[in-house]
Motif scaffolding. Structure first.
Motif, PDB file in Angstrom:
ATOM      1  N   GLU A  28       0.842  -1.204   0.000  1.00 15.67           N
ATOM      2  CA  GLU A  28       0.000   0.000   0.000  1.00 15.67           C
ATOM      3  C   GLU A  28       0.872   1.247   0.000  1.00 15.67           C
ATOM      4  OE1 GLU A  28      -3.316   0.220   2.705  1.00 15.67           O
ATOM      5  OE2 GLU A  28      -3.840  -1.883   2.342  1.00 15.67           O
ATOM      6  N   ARG A  29       1.925   1.241   0.790  1.00 13.10           N
ATOM      7  CA  ARG A  29       2.828   2.388   0.816  1.00 13.10           C
ATOM      8  C   ARG A  29       3.465   2.605  -0.555  1.00 13.10           C
ATOM      9  NH1 ARG A  29       5.887   5.636   4.407  1.00 13.10           N
ATOM     10  NH2 ARG A  29       7.684   6.449   3.285  1.00 13.10           N
ATOM     11  N   LEU A  30       3.912   1.527  -1.158  1.00 15.79           N
ATOM     12  CA  LEU A  30       4.527   1.624  -2.481  1.00 15.79           C
ATOM     13  C   LEU A  30       3.535   2.167  -3.510  1.00 15.79           C
ATOM     14  CD1 LEU A  30       7.359   1.047  -3.507  1.00 15.79           C
ATOM     15  CD2 LEU A  30       6.643  -1.296  -3.995  1.00 15.79           C
ATOM     16  N   LEU A  32       1.058   4.163  -2.968  1.00 18.30           N
ATOM     17  CA  LEU A  32       0.860   5.595  -2.714  1.00 18.30           C
ATOM     18  C   LEU A  32       2.075   6.402  -3.151  1.00 18.30           C
ATOM     19  CD1 LEU A  32      -1.011   5.559   0.705  1.00 18.30           C
ATOM     20  CD2 LEU A  32      -1.945   5.680  -1.613  1.00 18.30           C
ATOM     21  N   GLU A  33       3.261   5.843  -3.028  1.00 16.49           N
ATOM     22  CA  GLU A  33       4.461   6.534  -3.511  1.00 16.49           C
ATOM     23  C   GLU A  33       4.427   6.671  -5.031  1.00 16.49           C
ATOM     24  OE1 GLU A  33       7.918   4.597  -1.937  1.00 16.49           O
ATOM     25  OE2 GLU A  33       7.433   5.165   0.116  1.00 16.49           O
ATOM     26  N   ILE A  34       3.974   5.627  -5.704  1.00 17.17           N
ATOM     27  CA  ILE A  34       3.836   5.699  -7.164  1.00 17.17           C
ATOM     28  C   ILE A  34       2.808   6.772  -7.525  1.00 17.17           C
ATOM     29  CG2 ILE A  34       3.131   4.478  -9.256  1.00 17.17           C
ATOM     30  CD1 ILE A  34       3.855   1.844  -7.709  1.00 17.17           C
ATOM     31  N   ALA A  35       1.661   6.745  -6.868  1.00 17.72           N
ATOM     32  CA  ALA A  35       0.590   7.715  -7.154  1.00 17.72           C
ATOM     33  C   ALA A  35       1.088   9.136  -6.932  1.00 17.72           C
ATOM     34  CB  ALA A  35      -0.635   7.426  -6.286  1.00 17.72           C
ATOM     35  N   ALA A  36       1.822   9.349  -5.857  1.00 20.69           N
ATOM     36  CA  ALA A  36       2.349  10.682  -5.580  1.00 20.69           C
ATOM     37  C   ALA A  36       3.312  11.120  -6.677  1.00 20.69           C
ATOM     38  CB  ALA A  36       3.057  10.692  -4.221  1.00 20.69           C
ATOM     39  N   SER A  37       4.169  10.231  -7.098  1.00 17.85           N
ATOM     40  CA  SER A  37       5.128  10.549  -8.154  1.00 17.85           C
ATOM     41  C   SER A  37       4.413  10.884  -9.459  1.00 17.85           C
ATOM     42  CB  SER A  37       6.072   9.357  -8.358  1.00 17.85           C
ATOM     43  OG  SER A  37       6.926   9.568  -9.451  1.00 17.85           O
ATOM     44  N   ALA A 159       7.220 -10.976  -0.249  1.00 22.47           N
ATOM     45  CA  ALA A 159       8.503 -10.290  -0.025  1.00 22.47           C
ATOM     46  C   ALA A 159       9.328 -10.202  -1.304  1.00 22.47           C
ATOM     47  CB  ALA A 159       9.293 -11.015   1.066  1.00 22.47           C
ATOM     48  N   ALA A 160       9.468 -11.316  -2.009  1.00 22.83           N
ATOM     49  CA  ALA A 160      10.287 -11.321  -3.224  1.00 22.83           C
ATOM     50  C   ALA A 160       9.676 -10.429  -4.303  1.00 22.83           C
ATOM     51  CB  ALA A 160      10.437 -12.756  -3.735  1.00 22.83           C
ATOM     52  N   ASN A 161       8.374 -10.519  -4.475  1.00 20.08           N
ATOM     53  CA  ASN A 161       7.706  -9.694  -5.479  1.00 20.08           C
ATOM     54  C   ASN A 161       7.821  -8.214  -5.128  1.00 20.08           C
ATOM     55  OD1 ASN A 161       5.780  -9.538  -7.874  1.00 20.08           O
ATOM     56  ND2 ASN A 161       4.610  -8.468  -6.289  1.00 20.08           N
ATOM     57  N   HIS A 162       7.693  -7.884  -3.847  1.00 23.40           N
ATOM     58  CA  HIS A 162       7.807  -6.491  -3.410  1.00 23.40           C
ATOM     59  C   HIS A 162       9.201  -5.954  -3.733  1.00 23.40           C
ATOM     60  CE1 HIS A 162       8.377  -3.079  -0.700  1.00 23.40           C
ATOM     61  NE2 HIS A 162       7.060  -2.912  -0.780  1.00 23.40           N
ATOM     62  N   ALA A 163      10.214  -6.738  -3.451  1.00 24.79           N
ATOM     63  CA  ALA A 163      11.588  -6.302  -3.730  1.00 24.79           C
ATOM     64  C   ALA A 163      11.784  -6.069  -5.229  1.00 24.79           C
ATOM     65  CB  ALA A 163      12.592  -7.338  -3.216  1.00 24.79           C
ATOM     66  N   ASN A 164      11.306  -6.996  -6.045  1.00 21.98           N
ATOM     67  CA  ASN A 164      11.421  -6.839  -7.496  1.00 21.98           C
ATOM     68  C   ASN A 164      10.612  -5.651  -7.998  1.00 21.98           C
ATOM     69  OD1 ASN A 164      13.111  -9.079  -7.692  1.00 21.98           O
ATOM     70  ND2 ASN A 164      11.402 -10.472  -8.036  1.00 21.98           N
ATOM     71  N   PHE A 165       9.440  -5.457  -7.427  1.00 17.94           N
ATOM     72  CA  PHE A 165       8.570  -4.341  -7.794  1.00 17.94           C
ATOM     73  C   PHE A 165       9.249  -3.015  -7.469  1.00 17.94           C
ATOM     74  CE2 PHE A 165       4.076  -2.434  -6.872  1.00 17.94           C
ATOM     75  CZ  PHE A 165       4.043  -1.801  -8.096  1.00 17.94           C
ATOM     76  N   ALA A 166       9.778  -2.887  -6.257  1.00 18.68           N
ATOM     77  CA  ALA A 166      10.460  -1.647  -5.857  1.00 18.68           C
ATOM     78  C   ALA A 166      11.676  -1.389  -6.736  1.00 18.68           C
ATOM     79  CB  ALA A 166      10.855  -1.719  -4.381  1.00 18.68           C
ATOM     80  N   ASP A 167      12.432  -2.430  -7.049  1.00 21.67           N
ATOM     81  CA  ASP A 167      13.585  -2.269  -7.941  1.00 21.67           C
ATOM     82  C   ASP A 167      13.146  -1.767  -9.312  1.00 21.67           C
ATOM     83  OD1 ASP A 167      15.317  -3.109  -5.945  1.00 21.67           O
ATOM     84  OD2 ASP A 167      15.514  -5.161  -6.749  1.00 21.67           O
TER      85      ASP A 167
END
Length: 183
Positions: A28-30, A32-37, A159-167
């Motif tokens: 959810e945080r990620l 919202l960070e995308i939406a803000a950007s 966890a793995a998907n989140h890391a790949n998504f953030a990268d």
């Protein structure tokens, strides 16, 4: 005698439940960070605007915003794909947050209590192949259960998907390099 949540949940179950819920919060945080950007705003503003939305509401709002801002289709498709992993685990997340748990006949498995006592309006139904199309017969409920291994796999996939998504988001510059560390 029925064993309820207090009896069937080990510390490991509770640790994994907490981990899964926490990964959803990080997604959810990620989002919202995308939406803000994309909106040219900041995280706090997006948090305030979406605080009444659940995970699916935030996900859909982000996807709508990405379409509105006309980001490249390949970026949209990748983001949609990354968000498919938590989306596939929404039922488990909702059961963790809103259900009590019981043990099932399978050794070491647990399941949400509602599975065994669904309200009459929720019972699954199917058309009897030998009857007219408007005649229904009830079927046995699907068995829904989770082993410790299932919960570990769900947490690890998140966890793995989140890391790949953030990268990926850092790579396409939708979030700053230091905004969300890989897990």
């Amino acid at each position: 005698m029925r064993r309820d949540s207090a009896d069937c949940l080990s510390e490991r179950h509770l640790l994994l439940f907490g981990s899964i819920i926490h990964w959803f919060a990080r997604y959810e945080r990620l989002m919202l960070e995308i939406a803000a950007s994309v909106a040219g705003s900041d995280y706090a503003a997006m948090l305030l605007l979406t605080r009444g939305l659940d995970f699916e509401g935030k996900r859909q709002s982000l996807l709508d915003l990405l379409r509105h801002r006309e980001i490249p289709l390949d970026h949209y498709d990748r983001i949609y794909g990354f968000l498919g992993v938590p989306q596939a685990l929404m039922q488990l997340r909702n059961d963790i947050a809103h259900s009590t748990w019981i043990s099932v006949p399978y050794s070491g498995w647990i399941q949400p209590e509602w599975v065994l006592r669904p309200p009459p309006r929720v019972k699954p139904r199917r058309t009897d192949p030998g009857a007219s199309a408007d005649k229904f017969v009830e079927t046995e409920e699907d068995k829904i259960g989770y082993s410790i291994g299932d919960l570990e796999e769900a947490a690890a996939n998140l966890a793995a998907n989140h890391a790949n998504f953030a990268d990926y988001l850092r790579e396409i510059r939708l979030i700053p390099a230091a905004a969300e560390p890989s897990a």
